[in-house]
Scaffold this active site. Structure first.
Site, mmCIF file in Angstrom:
data_model
loop_
_atom_site.group_PDB
_atom_site.id
_atom_site.type_symbol
_atom_site.label_atom_id
_atom_site.label_comp_id
_atom_site.label_asym_id
_atom_site.label_seq_id
_atom_site.Cartn_x
_atom_site.Cartn_y
_atom_site.Cartn_z
ATOM 1 N N LYS A 47 38.917 48.703 36.870
ATOM 2 C CA LYS A 47 40.273 48.698 36.518
ATOM 3 C C LYS A 47 41.524 47.539 35.721
ATOM 4 O O LYS A 47 42.348 47.829 35.367
ATOM 5 C CB LYS A 47 41.154 49.450 38.320
ATOM 6 C CG LYS A 47 40.449 50.574 38.220
ATOM 7 C CD LYS A 47 41.226 50.832 39.787
ATOM 8 C CE LYS A 47 40.637 51.636 40.082
ATOM 9 N NZ LYS A 47 41.188 52.086 42.088
ATOM 10 N N GLY A 48 41.004 45.949 35.864
ATOM 11 C CA GLY A 48 41.594 45.332 35.922
ATOM 12 C C GLY A 48 41.861 44.844 34.202
ATOM 13 O O GLY A 48 43.186 44.799 33.979
ATOM 14 N N ASP A 104 40.447 41.532 31.778
ATOM 15 C CA ASP A 104 41.082 41.059 32.125
ATOM 16 C C ASP A 104 41.502 39.450 31.986
ATOM 17 O O ASP A 104 42.085 38.707 32.286
ATOM 18 C CB ASP A 104 41.890 41.745 33.334
ATOM 19 C CG ASP A 104 41.079 41.847 34.180
ATOM 20 O OD1 ASP A 104 39.406 41.244 34.049
ATOM 21 O OD2 ASP A 104 40.783 42.809 35.765
ATOM 22 N N ASP A 107 36.175 35.241 34.806
ATOM 23 C CA ASP A 107 35.599 33.754 35.937
ATOM 24 C C ASP A 107 34.709 33.221 36.164
ATOM 25 O O ASP A 107 34.130 32.453 35.484
ATOM 26 C CB ASP A 107 35.789 35.004 37.079
ATOM 27 C CG ASP A 107 35.853 33.744 38.470
ATOM 28 O OD1 ASP A 107 36.671 32.822 38.203
ATOM 29 O OD2 ASP A 107 36.017 34.661 39.671
ATOM 30 N N PHE A 156 43.430 32.460 42.661
ATOM 31 C CA PHE A 156 42.906 33.839 42.703
ATOM 32 C C PHE A 156 43.895 33.839 42.430
ATOM 33 O O PHE A 156 44.867 33.763 42.534
ATOM 34 C CB PHE A 156 42.868 34.570 44.309
ATOM 35 C CG PHE A 156 42.288 36.022 43.671
ATOM 36 C CD1 PHE A 156 41.194 36.374 43.292
ATOM 37 C CD2 PHE A 156 42.933 36.756 44.655
ATOM 38 C CE1 PHE A 156 41.041 37.735 43.346
ATOM 39 C CE2 PHE A 156 43.341 38.044 44.893
ATOM 40 C CZ PHE A 156 41.825 38.556 43.851
ATOM 41 N N ARG A 169 48.494 45.571 41.099
ATOM 42 C CA ARG A 169 48.329 45.616 39.603
ATOM 43 C C ARG A 169 49.508 45.096 38.977
ATOM 44 O O ARG A 169 49.588 45.790 37.184
ATOM 45 C CB ARG A 169 47.339 47.090 39.611
ATOM 46 C CG ARG A 169 45.622 46.585 40.306
ATOM 47 C CD ARG A 169 44.541 48.165 39.964
ATOM 48 N NE ARG A 169 43.922 47.881 40.385
ATOM 49 C CZ ARG A 169 42.975 47.240 40.118
ATOM 50 N NH1 ARG A 169 42.082 46.180 39.479
ATOM 51 N NH2 ARG A 169 41.946 47.225 40.967
HETATM 52 P P1 5GP Z 1 33.025 37.444 37.223
HETATM 53 O O1 5GP Z 1 31.926 37.667 36.571
HETATM 54 O O2 5GP Z 1 33.818 36.590 35.428
HETATM 55 O O3 5GP Z 1 33.432 36.345 38.037
HETATM 56 O O4 5GP Z 1 34.106 38.103 37.100
HETATM 57 C C1 5GP Z 1 35.332 38.763 36.916
HETATM 58 C C2 5GP Z 1 35.605 40.039 37.354
HETATM 59 O O5 5GP Z 1 35.918 39.123 39.088
HETATM 60 C C3 5GP Z 1 37.292 40.458 36.920
HETATM 61 O O6 5GP Z 1 36.910 41.693 35.583
HETATM 62 C C4 5GP Z 1 38.234 40.765 38.407
HETATM 63 O O7 5GP Z 1 38.202 41.575 38.631
HETATM 64 C C5 5GP Z 1 37.492 39.534 39.136
HETATM 65 N N1 5GP Z 1 38.103 38.612 39.320
HETATM 66 C C6 5GP Z 1 37.970 37.543 39.121
HETATM 67 N N2 5GP Z 1 38.960 36.189 39.219
HETATM 68 C C7 5GP Z 1 39.968 37.085 39.312
HETATM 69 C C8 5GP Z 1 41.616 36.681 40.017
HETATM 70 O O8 5GP Z 1 41.637 34.992 40.321
HETATM 71 N N3 5GP Z 1 41.996 37.912 40.685
HETATM 72 C C9 5GP Z 1 41.544 38.724 40.279
HETATM 73 N N4 5GP Z 1 42.585 39.945 40.921
HETATM 74 N N5 5GP Z 1 39.882 38.941 40.108
HETATM 75 C C10 5GP Z 1 39.738 38.665 39.586
#
Ligand code: 5GP
Length: 191
Positions: A47-48, A104, A107, A156, A169
């Site tokens: 949803k982000g 969004d 990470d 975070f 959100r």
């Molecule tokens: P990745 O697979 O790149 O580690 O994770 C991506 C997803 O993790 C993003 O689409 C998001 O949903 C979540 N995520 C990663 N870092 C953050 C953060 O700092 N805050 C939030 N709310 N979600 C995050």
């Protein structure tokens, strides 16, 4: 809980509403130029990515289509396992189309790599990535972001589509939560 009450949970504002809107306008202008005559499909990851898509698409001045991909990560909510489950697939065939993923935040890069490979297997004409936030220090899987927004440190963040336990959100800025709002849950490694 109203927006003011939510603000009380925020330790600091990392990116203001104004800064976000300036960046979104900038990205919209570049995308409009690059995709002239290509009728791209913008795919938002639920949803982000929804808030970002909603603003970005209105800064794009060429014809576009939008689609939504619903995913859920296995494992705890704030850590990426890299294996994502598709909970809502696209409604259209992307074969031969120009696809732009609207995300969004990147990470570890694991989720997006998984999604990218899954979509490439469907034979789009092109596939690029636009991500508002890049937490580059957390990267486990290298992934090229064609249209990056802001690089941020490994904290975070919530707001502008990003949640913690489905809250925050609807903040119009990106902020860092006060540790007491998530630390004791033990599901995010603080540096
Ligand atoms: P990745 O697979 O790149 O580690 O994770 C991506 C997803 O993790 C993003 O689409 C998001 O949903 C979540 N995520 C990663 N870092 C953050 C953060 O700092 N805050 C939030 N709310 N979600 C995050």
């Amino acid at each position: 809980m109203n927006v003011n009450m939510m603000s009380a949970d925020i330790k600091k504002v990392l990116i203001t509403e104004h800064q976000i809107q300036e960046k979104v306008a900038e990205l919209g202008a570049i995308i409009s130029k690059d995709y002239q005559g290509k009728n791209p499909i913008l795919i938002s990851i639920l949803k982000g990515g929804v808030v970002f898509l909603a603003d970005l698409m209105r800064k794009i001045t060429i014809p576009i289509e939008i689609e939504f991909l619903g995913i859920s990560s296995y494992g705890k909510s704030t850590k990426s396992s890299g294996v994502v489950k598709i909970v809502k697939d696209l409604n259209i065939d992307i074969r031969g189309r120009h696809v732009l993923i609207i995300e969004d935040i990147v990470d570890t890069g694991l989720s997006l790599t998984y999604i990218k490979n899954m979509l490439i297997a469907r034979n789009p004409q092109s596939l690029k990535i636009c991500a508002l936030l890049d937490k580059y220090e957390a990267r486990v899987q290298e992934i090229f972001i064609d249209y990056p927004g802001f690089q941020i440190s490994n904290e975070f963040v919530v707001g502008y589509g990003l949640d913690y336990a489905e809250k925050y959100r609807n903040l119009s800025y990106i902020g860092v939560l006060k540790p007491e709002y998530y630390k004791q849950k033990g599901d995010y490694n603080l540096k």
